[in-house]
Design a protein around this motif. Sequence first.
Motif, PDB file in Angstrom:
ATOM      1  N   TRP A 120       0.840  -1.193   0.000  1.00 34.16           N
ATOM      2  CA  TRP A 120       0.000   0.000   0.000  1.00 34.16           C
ATOM      3  C   TRP A 120       0.880   1.249   0.000  1.00 34.16           C
ATOM      4  O   TRP A 120       1.929   1.292   0.629  1.00 34.16           O
ATOM      5  CB  TRP A 120      -0.895   0.022   1.233  1.00 34.16           C
ATOM      6  N   TYR A 121       0.433   2.270  -0.734  1.00 33.66           N
ATOM      7  CA  TYR A 121       1.063   3.601  -0.693  1.00 33.66           C
ATOM      8  C   TYR A 121      -0.016   4.616  -1.001  1.00 33.66           C
ATOM      9  O   TYR A 121      -1.127   4.276  -1.446  1.00 33.66           O
ATOM     10  CB  TYR A 121       2.239   3.688  -1.665  1.00 33.66           C
ATOM     11  N   SER A 122       0.248   5.869  -0.776  1.00 31.16           N
ATOM     12  CA  SER A 122      -0.794   6.896  -0.811  1.00 31.16           C
ATOM     13  C   SER A 122      -1.433   7.067  -2.182  1.00 31.16           C
ATOM     14  O   SER A 122      -2.564   7.522  -2.290  1.00 31.16           O
ATOM     15  CB  SER A 122      -0.233   8.242  -0.338  1.00 31.16           C
ATOM     16  N   GLY A 123      -0.730   6.715  -3.244  1.00 26.50           N
ATOM     17  CA  GLY A 123      -1.302   6.853  -4.578  1.00 26.50           C
ATOM     18  C   GLY A 123      -1.919   5.588  -5.126  1.00 26.50           C
ATOM     19  O   GLY A 123      -2.263   5.530  -6.315  1.00 26.50           O
ATOM     20  N   LEU A 124      -2.090   4.579  -4.299  1.00 23.19           N
ATOM     21  CA  LEU A 124      -2.567   3.278  -4.768  1.00 23.19           C
ATOM     22  C   LEU A 124      -3.918   3.381  -5.477  1.00 23.19           C
ATOM     23  O   LEU A 124      -4.156   2.715  -6.483  1.00 23.19           O
ATOM     24  CB  LEU A 124      -2.673   2.301  -3.594  1.00 23.19           C
ATOM     25  N   GLY A 125      -4.799   4.221  -4.949  1.00 18.52           N
ATOM     26  CA  GLY A 125      -6.140   4.317  -5.489  1.00 18.52           C
ATOM     27  C   GLY A 125      -6.214   4.835  -6.914  1.00 18.52           C
ATOM     28  O   GLY A 125      -7.260   4.717  -7.564  1.00 18.52           O
ATOM     29  N   SER A 126      -5.128   5.401  -7.423  1.00 16.02           N
ATOM     30  CA  SER A 126      -5.132   5.902  -8.803  1.00 16.02           C
ATOM     31  C   SER A 126      -4.868   4.799  -9.817  1.00 16.02           C
ATOM     32  O   SER A 126      -5.028   5.010 -11.018  1.00 16.02           O
ATOM     33  CB  SER A 126      -4.091   7.011  -8.960  1.00 16.02           C
ATOM     34  N   ALA A 151       0.456  -5.035   8.427  1.00 15.86           N
ATOM     35  CA  ALA A 151       1.679  -4.244   8.578  1.00 15.86           C
ATOM     36  C   ALA A 151       2.697  -4.618   7.515  1.00 15.86           C
ATOM     37  O   ALA A 151       3.454  -3.758   7.031  1.00 15.86           O
ATOM     38  CB  ALA A 151       2.258  -4.444   9.982  1.00 15.86           C
ATOM     39  N   ALA A 152       2.693  -5.896   7.110  1.00 17.50           N
ATOM     40  CA  ALA A 152       3.663  -6.375   6.126  1.00 17.50           C
ATOM     41  C   ALA A 152       3.392  -5.837   4.729  1.00 17.50           C
ATOM     42  O   ALA A 152       4.252  -5.932   3.852  1.00 17.50           O
ATOM     43  CB  ALA A 152       3.675  -7.901   6.102  1.00 17.50           C
ATOM     44  N   VAL A 153       2.201  -5.272   4.498  1.00 18.22           N
ATOM     45  CA  VAL A 153       1.924  -4.623   3.206  1.00 18.22           C
ATOM     46  C   VAL A 153       1.731  -3.111   3.395  1.00 18.22           C
ATOM     47  O   VAL A 153       1.123  -2.435   2.575  1.00 18.22           O
ATOM     48  CB  VAL A 153       0.703  -5.244   2.489  1.00 18.22           C
ATOM     49  N   ASN A 154       2.255  -2.580   4.507  1.00 18.98           N
ATOM     50  CA  ASN A 154       2.258  -1.140   4.802  1.00 18.98           C
ATOM     51  C   ASN A 154       0.891  -0.569   5.139  1.00 18.98           C
ATOM     52  O   ASN A 154       0.656   0.633   4.968  1.00 18.98           O
ATOM     53  CB  ASN A 154       2.879  -0.330   3.655  1.00 18.98           C
ATOM     54  N   VAL A 155      -0.022  -1.399   5.626  1.00 19.36           N
ATOM     55  CA  VAL A 155      -1.314  -0.904   6.112  1.00 19.36           C
ATOM     56  C   VAL A 155      -1.313  -1.028   7.623  1.00 19.36           C
ATOM     57  O   VAL A 155      -1.295  -2.128   8.160  1.00 19.36           O
ATOM     58  CB  VAL A 155      -2.488  -1.708   5.504  1.00 19.36           C
TER      59      VAL A 155
END
Length: 515
Positions: free
Chosen positions: A403-409, A510-514
């Motif tokens: 996951w990262y902040s721009g994932l939804g795009s 947590a392992a996928v940054n969530v």
Amino acid sequence: MQKIYKRSALVIALAALSTATLAAPADESRARGHIESFSGYTLHGNGHAYGLRDVVTDADGSTHVRFDRTVRGLRVIGGDLVVHSDRHGNFKGASHTLRHVVDTDGNARINPPAAVRAALAAHPGDTQGKSAEKVIYARGAAPVLAYEVMVYGERADGTPSEKHVIVDALNGAVLEAWDDIHDAAASGTGKSLFSGSVALTTNSLSSGFEMRDPARGGTYTTNMNKKTSGNGSVFTDADNVWGNGTTSDLASAAVDAQYGTAVTWDYYKNTHGRSGIANDGKGAFNRVHYGRNYANAFWSDSCFCMTYGDGDGTSLRPLVSLDVAGHEMTHGVTSRTANLTYSGESGGLNEATSDIFGTLVEFHAANSSDAGDYLIGEKVMIKSAFLRNMMQPNKDGASADCWYSGLGSLDVHYSSGPANHWFFMLAEGTNSSFGTSKTCNAGDTKAATGSASLAGIGRDKAGKIWYRALTVYMTSATNYAGARTASLNAATDLYGAGSAEYNAVNAAWAAVNVR
């Protein structure tokens, strides 16, 4: 839209094996007393009477006495109830589907002949001289005075029909209809493109068989014959042996599709207690051979069906593999539960949900011709090894591992990556028989580079957690953070707060940054 009737009475979960028995007078008498003494549970009212239907006695002596209800002499359709008592005769609760106490003056605005005319206008046939019976119809939101009209006839395939038609006694509207004739299931065999020789449950016709499954909500498969409009024609066969395992026989792809819906139905029923996509016992249907060189498959809510193309022959074969079937049907489950909007992070979670349960369907089948794995669409690919890889989503060149902040795009098929990755690590861990899956470091996006080690809790537990999260806690706009909360709530419900399963869910997110 699925109708859900809230139970105002306690539903008892049976802990011991139950058997039907003849009613002991004391059991029946005690249950009748409970109906009146606990009217808040049983929705007993003035003029209510009860006819005994049967009694089930558990190994520990608990009893479950089933009654049919009448009110002032009128049958109450949907008013039946079961009274539960413990082995000492104490009231434990009652099961029924009423929402309100049934009370009606019995005064109809239309007469029986008018009810018959309304029934025959909606469902042509013959009443065989029988009059309409005045009843109370309590299968809807509130009990209403109605008539039941029996209409007899014959279906197009020659099967007789004995249809109950319910007509509103106030305005003549047809409220519901159902047939007492249930199609006979037949055991057929099919040679599929991807799953080898498989058993099929089909429907017997006077002239042979049709690819329709009476045991699974009437699910059926049609031939679109390269068209893109309409619903095609249901596959039929003279000897109940379908396909030849190659594309030279159009029925081969139909075998895959019909088999896929059967396995998916069984997975949801046996694992989650879900009866069909909408949980209403009704089957969806498949359309195969859609379009010319159509290289895709899709679920449509409007037709409540799955549609499969034959592929372009260059990069894709016919898209009827088992995991694709489970994937498409799961879109229907999602639309009737959380209804995750097909855009942004919720769209990625929607796609991931279909990948997750499509994979679990494949494992559930235990078919050696298409063994379970964490690759999506591996059977239908010609030039590539898979459509998506849940163990390492970025292996397709477009999906994100983390996951990262721009994932939804991203396109929803690619923003599904972190949830797929999460599920694999939750179920199997980072080091499994399927290979090694890397965790994400802060800043990782499409490719995970971490080296933390996680232990899996198994596919069964992971699947039950995600199903409960989807059906109980997620809503249409749930994002990744919300999915984490939903799955932790589900793990708490199923296994307890602070349990090993709860902690594994948290660690995998947590392992996928969530976090």
